[in-house]
Scaffold this motif. Structure first.
Motif, mmCIF file in Angstrom:
data_model
loop_
_atom_site.group_PDB
_atom_site.id
_atom_site.type_symbol
_atom_site.label_atom_id
_atom_site.label_comp_id
_atom_site.label_asym_id
_atom_site.label_seq_id
_atom_site.Cartn_x
_atom_site.Cartn_y
_atom_site.Cartn_z
ATOM 1 N N TYR A 100 -21.604 45.128 -13.414
ATOM 2 C CA TYR A 100 -22.051 43.760 -13.164
ATOM 3 C C TYR A 100 -21.234 43.064 -12.086
ATOM 4 C CZ TYR A 100 -24.967 44.249 -17.223
ATOM 5 O OH TYR A 100 -25.920 44.669 -18.096
ATOM 6 N N LEU A 101 -20.123 43.710 -11.718
ATOM 7 C CA LEU A 101 -19.223 43.053 -10.775
ATOM 8 C C LEU A 101 -19.887 42.712 -9.465
ATOM 9 C CD1 LEU A 101 -15.715 44.600 -11.254
ATOM 10 C CD2 LEU A 101 -16.424 42.243 -11.500
ATOM 11 N N LYS A 102 -20.785 43.585 -9.003
ATOM 12 C CA LYS A 102 -21.412 43.307 -7.717
ATOM 13 C C LYS A 102 -22.237 42.023 -7.778
ATOM 14 C CE LYS A 102 -25.224 46.574 -8.552
ATOM 15 N NZ LYS A 102 -24.738 47.165 -9.846
ATOM 16 N N GLN A 103 -22.614 41.651 -8.998
ATOM 17 C CA GLN A 103 -23.411 40.433 -9.110
ATOM 18 C C GLN A 103 -22.553 39.185 -9.294
ATOM 19 O OE1 GLN A 103 -25.610 42.251 -12.111
ATOM 20 N NE2 GLN A 103 -27.465 42.485 -10.887
ATOM 21 N N MET A 104 -21.268 39.389 -9.574
ATOM 22 C CA MET A 104 -20.386 38.232 -9.620
ATOM 23 C C MET A 104 -19.969 37.938 -8.190
ATOM 24 S SD MET A 104 -17.960 39.317 -12.770
ATOM 25 C CE MET A 104 -16.693 38.132 -12.402
ATOM 26 N N SER A 105 -19.777 36.646 -7.880
ATOM 27 C CA SER A 105 -19.429 36.379 -6.496
ATOM 28 C C SER A 105 -18.008 36.862 -6.266
ATOM 29 C CB SER A 105 -19.551 34.887 -6.186
ATOM 30 O OG SER A 105 -18.589 34.180 -6.912
ATOM 31 N N LYS A 106 -17.850 37.574 -5.161
ATOM 32 C CA LYS A 106 -16.576 38.216 -4.877
ATOM 33 C C LYS A 106 -15.877 37.377 -3.819
ATOM 34 C CE LYS A 106 -14.882 42.684 -3.210
ATOM 35 N NZ LYS A 106 -14.001 42.082 -2.216
ATOM 36 N N PRO A 107 -14.580 37.106 -4.017
ATOM 37 C CA PRO A 107 -13.871 36.348 -2.987
ATOM 38 C C PRO A 107 -13.971 37.085 -1.658
ATOM 39 C CG PRO A 107 -12.490 36.664 -4.937
ATOM 40 C CD PRO A 107 -13.711 37.500 -5.129
ATOM 41 N N ASP A 108 -14.152 36.332 -0.595
ATOM 42 C CA ASP A 108 -14.303 36.938 0.719
ATOM 43 C C ASP A 108 -12.956 36.928 1.436
ATOM 44 O OD1 ASP A 108 -15.108 37.874 3.110
ATOM 45 O OD2 ASP A 108 -16.495 36.230 3.588
ATOM 46 N N LEU A 109 -12.275 38.052 1.412
ATOM 47 C CA LEU A 109 -10.992 38.135 2.111
ATOM 48 C C LEU A 109 -10.676 39.586 2.449
ATOM 49 C CD1 LEU A 109 -8.045 37.409 -0.375
ATOM 50 C CD2 LEU A 109 -10.209 38.382 -1.031
ATOM 51 N N ASP A 110 -9.728 39.767 3.412
ATOM 52 C CA ASP A 110 -9.423 41.113 3.868
ATOM 53 C C ASP A 110 -8.438 41.845 2.971
ATOM 54 O OD1 ASP A 110 -11.126 40.776 5.968
ATOM 55 O OD2 ASP A 110 -9.573 40.065 7.339
ATOM 56 N N GLY A 111 -7.416 41.142 2.494
ATOM 57 C CA GLY A 111 -6.435 41.867 1.690
ATOM 58 C C GLY A 111 -5.567 40.954 0.844
ATOM 59 N N VAL A 112 -5.006 41.539 -0.219
ATOM 60 C CA VAL A 112 -4.103 40.806 -1.114
ATOM 61 C C VAL A 112 -2.922 41.692 -1.445
ATOM 62 C CG1 VAL A 112 -3.981 39.450 -3.232
ATOM 63 C CG2 VAL A 112 -6.202 39.983 -2.256
ATOM 64 N N GLU A 113 -1.732 41.124 -1.438
ATOM 65 C CA GLU A 113 -0.528 41.850 -1.847
ATOM 66 C C GLU A 113 0.169 41.072 -2.959
ATOM 67 O OE1 GLU A 113 0.646 44.732 -0.498
ATOM 68 O OE2 GLU A 113 -0.968 44.865 0.999
ATOM 69 N N ASN A 114 0.800 41.810 -3.872
ATOM 70 C CA ASN A 114 1.657 41.206 -4.908
ATOM 71 C C ASN A 114 0.962 40.175 -5.792
ATOM 72 O OD1 ASN A 114 3.815 42.652 -3.816
ATOM 73 N ND2 ASN A 114 4.294 40.980 -2.387
ATOM 74 N N LEU A 115 -0.254 40.449 -6.158
ATOM 75 C CA LEU A 115 -0.966 39.463 -6.987
ATOM 76 C C LEU A 115 -0.681 39.706 -8.470
ATOM 77 C CD1 LEU A 115 -2.990 37.119 -6.966
ATOM 78 C CD2 LEU A 115 -4.823 38.796 -7.081
ATOM 79 N N PRO A 116 -0.019 38.759 -9.131
ATOM 80 C CA PRO A 116 0.222 38.930 -10.576
ATOM 81 C C PRO A 116 -1.026 38.592 -11.386
ATOM 82 C CG PRO A 116 1.356 36.956 -9.752
ATOM 83 C CD PRO A 116 0.509 37.488 -8.636
#
Ligand SMILES: [Zn+2]
Ligand SMILES: [Zn+2]
Ligand SMILES: [Zn+2]
Length: 924
Positions: A82-98
């Protein structure tokens, strides 16, 4: 002018480079314009900017959204599909996300039964304490389950030195015939019984009298030497009395029971346990209201509102409902045979006639009550349910008085107080109660120990959050968004989480300037537990106290979305605003006067409201502002004007105070409470339908040549009726699916692929856009798109003026924040109220969610309403709005019992010399 950063560079102070940070790159969610940013781990960051600039898109939709997405992804493969139907944040990359927790102001998830106690889980703590420590009381005595040793010891302490009779009542011997009883007792060696106040030989007693007598089991003198014989006698007595026994001294007697039963009235109780104090559990729930605390009754004033009317004038409101008018025919037929005059006005009805109307004739006509009973059998039909609800009023349950627990639960006490007494305490008082409890280290298990520690900790956080004035039984629905959020924060603090990212949504909302400092202290404590905090906030104390500041802007919508500032909050320059001052007051001003108000904590208070002025009511949280305006002035004024309340929370159980003078009240045509409650539950309500200009858009489309060729009317483009809308999703563009652990979730409609309309409707275009495209426009974009249509342009300009230009035309109004919803309601009022007769408009913290720049816009709109002759009343903490008041009132000086008096009322400038004012020190 602040420097404008465009693109992907982030100013990053030297000191921040020392530690690790969350790094987001290429962020393009919603209006964000492809920038990168870092948030230092283990620090407090604030993100600020005007409404619609993109702050929430950054913090909640990108930062938190990504953390949530990862969390869900880690759960199971079932979720992933179902994830593809949830809106996905639009960004290139994330580091160190707790892992992240979002603490928002949302009231969703609060059900009808939620209270401060259930939200803070303190009710659970109290249930454990009462389950383990409480004692049952009935008829003024403590009930104890008797055992042999207990009974012997108790008898010794009451009858020391006296001659005792150990008596076993025979009333519990049940089925055994009296005639059979006698030989049985004699066979067991019992020869005497106690009946009619004296000891008699069993052989002398009539068999029929034996059942109401007590067998003499033993005779002993109460001395230490006899101690073990007394225990034996007690045990035998209880056995013979089937759990019951009596010990009689020289004059008095004491009754014992192996069950928890009252010796005076015979009521049998259950052992205290945590579930006994749960109003959602059958064991604890009040039987009368099923633990709801209130009871629905059919309200005669709503059913027959017009007492001049009669059956023949069809004045029974509920029956005027489609085909249900048939009830009049049945009633008339019944009246004929009973000799009842159907033309008689209700005001002249006798008791018998009312009874006939409500209860029917016992035959074919079953009356108003029968009618509602019929509706009840059709509850599955939503419109029947809604129809019936119109005639229902809720009254406090007269059995539990709204406290939801049954008598058995209420009989349990700790140190003379029962569960209801304790949930009535304010959080500050409750802390004292916990302390007393903690000092008594008597026989208690680990569960109690843990509960007291846990409870004290929760309470201390709630007090630090400035919520000490709330009581546990306060209904969650009467709380402001800010209070809800601060409770949720206190809960997070108490959870001892560490290494977590907390995303907070304007925690200062609804807080007096003075309390923001305490709030900051709590936020720093959360950081010190090893967490990272990112806050969306406008409040200066919080911004200055943070370690890192980000501003998104400079404008809203497509004029925003840039990183305007990032770095040290101390270096940040606040834009200083000039606030207009209130108008000068003449001797001819008229005032509404409230006298002797004692609602909630108000102390026989008198207040004046300037008619045709901007009135601002301030005071620290819990001081009594809301009690004065929402729970007193509003219902009293509505009552005086013969109006229904459109705000449920205002329907207090007590209405105190006197409103006058009558000639001034008469100058006001109506009163409106503009709350932050979300707008309409209809999933089809959008800003365009709510403000009424969707009709203009439909008309525009129906006048296009292609629509004309097909003969399409405006109705074809409606969401509410079949025609052009997609029938699978009824024009919503999504369908709700139940995704087990995620709960119900909207999923894009597969028929229309989220386009809301069918291909016929979508083929019609106006200036190259079809209806779906148009609904995707923001208000700002729509203003440009509809520039040729003056009526639409005017409405759109007003929305932009309220700082809502970033909202999409088709956005569902239920998704709006409390502040947005309130401004939208204000707009609807403005669209038609300016030309209306002078009315009274009450706003509850309208500055919620607004930057200073937006608050100035809001103030202009409020002044427009005032200048059109309306009386505007605003309950506020915003210092700019306070200084702009024509008439300022401060309730206080402190919260709860330490508040409730009028600290100041008069022109705004005068408050600077009011000695108890808690607001004055923060004004210039
Ligand atoms: Zn009793
Ligand atoms: Zn009840
Ligand atoms: Zn569809």
């Amino acid at each position: 002018m602040l420097p404008l950063y465009n693109g992907s560079t982030t100013e990053w102070s030297e000191s921040m480079d020392q530690g690790e940070s969350i790094e987001l790159s290429g962020i393009r969610t919603h209006n964000l314009k492809n920038f990168s940013i870092k948030f230092p781990l283990g620090k407090v960051s604030v993100v600020t900017g005007m409404s619609g600039s993109g702050k929430s898109s950054l913090v909640f939709d990108t930062l938190y959204g990504e953390a949530y997405r990862r969390y869900v992804e880690s759960l199971s493969s079932y979720a992933r599909q179902y994830l593809k139907q949830m809106s996905k944040p639009d960004l290139d990359g994330v580091e160190n996300l707790p892992p992240a927790i979002a603490v928002k102001q949302a009231r969703s998830g609060l059900n009808q039964r939620s209270t401060v106690g259930t939200m803070t889980e303190l009710t659970d703590v109290l249930r454990i304490l009462f389950g383990h420590l409480s004692k049952v009381y009935c008829c003024g005595q403590e009930l104890v389950k008797a055992t042999g040793p207990y009974m012997a010891q108790d008898a010794m302490s009451h009858f020391s030195g006296q001659k005792l009779l150990f008596l076993a009542p025979l009333d519990a011997w049940g089925k055994l015939k009296a005639a059979d009883l006698k030989p049985q007792l004699e066979a067991q060696g019992f020869t005497r019984c106690f009946v009619d106040g004296e000891v008699k030989k069993i052989s002398d007693v009539k068999a029929t009298d034996l059942k109401r007598s007590m067998i003499v089991v033993d005779r002993l003198t109460a001395t230490e030497d006899n101690a073990s014989r007394m225990i034996e006698a007690s045990e035998l007595t209880l056995r013979l009395g089937r759990g019951k026994g009596v010990v009689r001294g020289d004059k008095l007697e004491r009754a014992y029971n192996k069950q928890l039963a009252c010796p005076s009235c015979g009521t049998v109780y259950v052992d205290p346990s945590p579930t006994l104090f749960n109003h959602n559990h059958p064991q604890g729930a009040c039987e009368k209201c099923q633990g709801f605390g209130r009871m629905p009754i059919k309200d005669r004033a709503k059913i027959t509102p017009d007492l001049e009317g009669s059956v023949s004038t069809e004045s029974v409101s509920p029956w005027n409902f489609g085909e249900h008018k048939v009830y009049y025919r049945i009633a008339k037929k019944s009246a004929k045979t009973r000799g009842i005059d159907v033309t008689k006005p209700f005001k002249n009805f006798t008791a018998t006639e009312w009874k006939w109307l409500y209860e029917g004739d016992g035959g074919e006509f079953d009356g108003v009550n029968g009618y509602f009973a019929y509706l009840d059998t059709k509850r599955y039909k939503a419109h029947y349910r809604i129809h019936a609800a119109r005639f229902t009023t809720y009254v406090l349950c007269d059995e539990c008085h709204g406290f939801r627990l049954n008598q058995k639960a209420r009989a349990c006490q700790i140190d003379g107080e029962n569960f209801v007494d304790v949930v009535k305490y304010s959080i500050a008082e409750l802390q004292g109660w916990f302390q007393t409890l903690a000092e008594k280290k008597d026989a208690r298990g680990a569960a109690v120990e843990e509960a007291t520690t846990e409870g004290s900790l929760r309470l201390s956080y709630l007090i630090k959050m400035g919520l000490g004035y709330l009581s546990l039984h306060r209904s969650a629905r009467t709380l402001s968004g800010g209070e809800v959020q601060r409770i949720n924060m206190a809960r997070s603090l108490g959870s001892a989480l560490t290494g977590t990212l907390f995303c907070l949504d304007e925690p200062s909302v609804g807080l007096h300037a003075r309390d923001s400092r305490n709030l900051l202290g709590v936020i720093l404590e959360l950081r010190d537990q090893g967490n990272t905090i990112v806050i969306v906030e406008h409040e200066k104390t919080i911004i200055r106290g943070a370690e890192y500041l980000v501003e998104i802007g400079p404008g809203a919508g497509h004029r925003g979305g840039n990183l305007v500032y990032s770095g040290d909050p101390k270096q940040y320059k606040f834009e200083e605003k000039e606030w207009p001052k209130g108008r000068p007051l003449s001797a001819k001003e008229k005032y509404l006067v409230l006298k002797n108000v004692t609602t909630h904590n108000l102390k026989n208070l008198d207040a004046k409201i300037l008619v045709g002025g901007l009135n601002v009511v301030c005071g620290v949280s819990g001081s009594g502002k809301t009690s004065l305006i929402r729970h007193t002035l509003y219902p009293l004024l509505a009552l005086a004007l013969g109006q229904d309340l459109d705000d449920e929370a205002s329907e207090g159980d007590e209405k105190t105070g006197i409103l006058g003078p009558a000639d001034v009240v008469k100058t006001i045509s109506s009163v409106h409470f503009v709350s932050q409650e979300s707008i309409g539950r209809s999933t089809r309500s959008t800003i365009a339908t709510y403000l009424g200009f969707y009709d203009d858009i439909r008309k525009l489309l129906s006048t296009t040549p292609s629509a004309k060729a097909l003969g399409l009317t405006p109705g074809f483009f409606s969401f509410n009726v079949p025609g052009g809308r997609c029938e699978t999703c009824k024009g919503l563009g999504y369908v709700v699916e139940d995704l087990s652990f995620l709960g119900e979730m909207p999923v894009t409609c597969s028929t229309c692929r989220g386009m809301q309309f069918n291909d016929d409707a979508l083929a019609i275009t106006y200036r190259n856009r079809n209806l779906h495209d148009i609904l995707q426009l923001t208000i700002d974009e729509a203003r440009e798109f509809f520039f040729e249509t003056p009526k639409l342009s005017k409405a759109l300009d007003q929305i932009i003026g309220m700082g809502l230009g970033y909202v999409r035309l088709g956005q569902n109004t239920s998704s709006f924040s409390g502040g947005e919803a309130q401004r939208l309601k204000l707009l609807r009022l403005l669209l038609d109220a300016v030309d209306r007769k002078p009315c009274c408009l009450i706003f509850d913290e309208p500055s919620t969610g607004l930057s200073d720049r937006d608050v100035q816009q809001l103030l202009l709109q409020l002044l427009r309403l005032r200048d059109a002759g309306h009386t505007v009343i605003v309950v506020e903490h915003h210092l700019g709005l306070i200084s702009a008041a024509d008439w300022l009132l401060e309730v206080g000086p402190e919260a709860a019992a330490a508040g409730g008096t009028m600290v100041y009322q008069g022109p705004a400038a005068g408050i600077l010399t009011a000695k108890d004012s808690r607001t004055a020190p923060f004004l210039e």
